[in-house]
Write an enzyme that holds these catalytic residues in place. Structure first.
Site, PDB file in Angstrom:
ATOM      1  N   SER A  53      -3.453  -3.309  -0.852  1.00 12.82           N
ATOM      2  CA  SER A  53      -2.350  -4.047  -0.234  1.00 12.82           C
ATOM      3  C   SER A  53      -2.803  -5.433   0.192  1.00 12.82           C
ATOM      4  CB  SER A  53      -1.848  -3.261   0.984  1.00 12.82           C
ATOM      5  OG  SER A  53      -0.859  -3.999   1.656  1.00 12.82           O
ATOM      6  N   ASN A 107      -8.666   4.033   8.012  1.00 11.26           N
ATOM      7  CA  ASN A 107      -8.087   2.905   8.727  1.00 11.26           C
ATOM      8  C   ASN A 107      -8.292   2.980  10.233  1.00 11.26           C
ATOM      9  OD1 ASN A 107      -6.204   5.080   7.849  1.00 11.26           O
ATOM     10  ND2 ASN A 107      -4.862   4.155   9.381  1.00 11.26           N
ATOM     11  N   HIS A 109      -1.888  -7.717   2.385  1.00 10.12           N
ATOM     12  CA  HIS A 109      -2.020  -8.190   3.776  1.00 10.12           C
ATOM     13  C   HIS A 109      -3.198  -7.574   4.522  1.00 10.12           C
ATOM     14  CE1 HIS A 109      -0.225  -4.838   6.305  1.00 10.12           C
ATOM     15  NE2 HIS A 109       0.162  -4.452   5.111  1.00 10.12           N
ATOM     16  N   CYS A 122       1.483   5.564  18.152  1.00  4.73           N
ATOM     17  CA  CYS A 122       2.522   4.913  18.935  1.00  4.73           C
ATOM     18  C   CYS A 122       3.663   4.420  18.050  1.00  4.73           C
ATOM     19  CB  CYS A 122       1.952   3.757  19.730  1.00  4.73           C
ATOM     20  SG  CYS A 122       0.738   2.795  18.827  1.00  4.73           S
ATOM     21  N   GLN A 170      -7.906  -0.126   2.964  1.00  6.70           N
ATOM     22  CA  GLN A 170      -8.809  -0.713   3.962  1.00  6.70           C
ATOM     23  C   GLN A 170     -10.113  -1.218   3.336  1.00  6.70           C
ATOM     24  OE1 GLN A 170      -8.461  -1.413   7.216  1.00  6.70           O
ATOM     25  NE2 GLN A 170      -6.383  -0.599   7.315  1.00  6.70           N
ATOM     26  N   GLY A 204       0.801  -1.214   0.000  1.00  9.68           N
ATOM     27  CA  GLY A 204       0.000   0.000   0.000  1.00  9.68           C
ATOM     28  C   GLY A 204       0.839   1.272   0.000  1.00  9.68           C
ATOM     29  N   SER A 205       1.890   1.286   0.787  1.00  7.82           N
ATOM     30  CA  SER A 205       2.706   2.505   0.880  1.00  7.82           C
ATOM     31  C   SER A 205       3.346   2.827  -0.468  1.00  7.82           C
ATOM     32  CB  SER A 205       3.791   2.340   1.945  1.00  7.82           C
ATOM     33  OG  SER A 205       3.204   2.115   3.205  1.00  7.82           O
ATOM     34  N   THR A 219      12.263  -7.722  -9.988  1.00 12.86           N
ATOM     35  CA  THR A 219      11.753  -9.070 -10.246  1.00 12.86           C
ATOM     36  C   THR A 219      10.415  -9.250  -9.544  1.00 12.86           C
ATOM     37  OG1 THR A 219      14.004  -9.876 -10.400  1.00 12.86           O
ATOM     38  CG2 THR A 219      12.297 -11.534  -9.987  1.00 12.86           C
TER      39      THR A 219
HETATM   40  C1  PLP Z   1      -2.023  -0.299   5.849  1.00 13.48           C
HETATM   41  C2  PLP Z   1      -2.371   0.894   5.061  1.00 13.48           C
HETATM   42  C3  PLP Z   1      -1.462   1.457   4.141  1.00 13.48           C
HETATM   43  C4  PLP Z   1      -0.075   0.910   3.972  1.00 13.48           C
HETATM   44  O1  PLP Z   1      -0.068  -0.348   3.364  1.00 13.48           O
HETATM   45  P1  PLP Z   1       1.246  -1.275   3.471  1.00 13.48           P
HETATM   46  O2  PLP Z   1       0.961  -2.415   2.572  1.00 13.48           O
HETATM   47  O3  PLP Z   1       1.338  -1.694   4.906  1.00 13.48           O
HETATM   48  O4  PLP Z   1       2.392  -0.445   3.038  1.00 13.48           O
HETATM   49  C5  PLP Z   1      -1.860   2.541   3.408  1.00 13.48           C
HETATM   50  N1  PLP Z   1      -3.092   3.078   3.552  1.00 13.48           N
HETATM   51  C6  PLP Z   1      -3.993   2.579   4.412  1.00 13.48           C
HETATM   52  C7  PLP Z   1      -5.350   3.191   4.518  1.00 13.48           C
HETATM   53  C8  PLP Z   1      -3.671   1.478   5.211  1.00 13.48           C
HETATM   54  O5  PLP Z   1      -4.556   0.998   6.076  1.00 13.48           O
END
Ligand code: PLP
Length: 392
Positions: A200, A152, A202, A326, A180, A72-73, A238
């Protein structure tokens, strides 16, 4: 303490066992680099293209519009920096909101240091932006609107279709951080007028370290990661074949079971909310009652420190999250809770519980029963609460 209750699915989710099974052959047997020419590479190349088509299908997009990233980042960084570079001649103004994820926020700050101007739209008490305020913020030099699909921390879902319409009317690109929302609520990029979308793996029971960016056909987004010619020369490196295969499997399962999971989660969510509201005094639900993710619960408890709450929950085997930043080592309350108008001291006493289809009603009862005791215990130690009770 043997029992573990995981209720922090906005932070990350457990890998779906079927996604794991789908990944295994690509770790041990079909380990080839999909870019290689020999036929052994065909298996992994084909798996990547099938994954791309599967993900495109869940969004009503074309496979050629899905680009794999490391999460996501990266997708958020690529969308913002890419559009900034692509449209620099047209203008230097970006519109976003005050409740974005840090991946958007920090990228905006970076762009501000490089000559771009950013408008951070206010949100209402529920965390929704006002489409009229968005219209009013548009300037001739506006090149991008980036508004998250769902928040989030408080789970609030934005008026995405309206935003998409406004963007289109003004011929401005629209990006949404749907990390999210994707895999949890239905999304059609066509119907919603979305030009770029971040997701993302995960966050929807896929593996960590893999994600994608949807880029609408015709947008010549420049690369963020330079190097090899992977992903049509737009994203070097890759390909993470097992990650991509696992993410696509999780995406397919999430799409198939969305209705069922969402119903189950909504029921548990509302049960949790109702019990907390009924049984814990001075508790405020943050976010919108209805326009929220099916799995998000966020409360502020007056006269309590969120951090102490988390430690005591952890001692009872409950994994939850607070509204304090945190991770950055600071104890500042969350920018999201401040943006919806919570005073500092109330924002400090916040708790986020984000469930999944794997949680049970029995777990919800366990959590609330513990929470009642912990909140009482912490308030008994609070001189502020003592004063408040004397005054009341
Ligand atoms: C978790 C999250 C991200 C970041 O995603 P990663 O895969 O952990 O880099 C970005 N935006 C939102 C809204 C998220 O909840």
């Amino acid at each position: 303490m043997s029992r573990l209750i995981y209720i922090d699915n906005a932070a990350t989710t457990r890998l779906d066992p079927d996604a794991f099974e789908a990944m295994k052959p690509f770790l041990l047997e079909h380990y080839s680099n999909p870019a290689s020419v020999y036929s052994f590479a065909q298996e992994s190349n084909q798996a990547v293209e099938e994954a791309r088509a599967a993900i495109a299908g869940t969004l009503h997009a074309d496979p050629g519009e899905i680009y794999f990233t490391a999460g996501g980042s990266e997708s958020d960084n690529w969308a913002l920096k890419g559009v900034a570079q692509l449209k620099r001649k047209k203008g230097n103004h970006i519109i976003t909101s005050k409740i974005e994820h840090h991946a958007i926020f920090e990228t905006c700050h970076y762009l501000e240091r490089h000559g771009f101007e950013v408008t951070y739209l206010d949100v209402d008490e529920y965390g929704r932006i006002d489409p009229e305020a968005l219209k009013a913020a548009i300037r001739p030099e506006t090149i991008l609107i980036s508004i998250m699909f769902a928040n989030n921390e408080i789970g609030t879902i934005q008026p995405i279709a309206e935003i998409g319409k406004i963007a289109k009317e003004h011929q401005i690109l629209f990006h949404t951080d749907a990390v999210q929302a994707y895999g949890h609520v239905p999304i059609s990029v066509e119907e919603l007028g979305i030009d770029l979308l971040s997701a993302s793996g995960h966050k929807f029971h896929g593996p960590k370290g893999v994600g994608f960016l949807y880029i609408r056909k015709g947008i010549a987004l420049p690369s963020l990661i330079h190097g090899g010619a992977q992903e049509h020369g737009r994203r070097a490196g890759t390909l993470n074949v097992p990650g991509i295969v696992g993410m696509a499997k999780a995406a397919q399962i999430a799409a198939e079971k969305m209705e069922e999971r969402s119903q189950k989660e909504t029921k548990l969510r509302d049960y949790l909310i109702q019990r907390i509201q009924k049984e814990i005094p001075y508790a405020k639900l943050n976010g919108h009652e209805k326009l929220r993710l099916p799995n998000n619960v966020n409360f502020s408890f007056r006269f309590i420190e969120g951090e102490s709450l988390l430690i005591l929950l952890d001692q009872n085997g409950i994994c939850a999250s607070s509204g304090s930043a945190c991770t950055s080592g600071s104890l500042d309350p969350s920018h999201v809770l401040l943006a919806i108008g919570l005073p500092h001291e109330i924002a400090h006493g916040s708790l986020r519980l984000t469930l999944s289809h794997e949680n049970t009603k029995e777990e919800m009862d366990f959590i609330v029963d513990k929470l009642i005791k912990i909140v009482k215990q912490l308030r008994e130690m609070s001189p502020l609460f003592e004063d408040f009770e004397k005054g009341a």
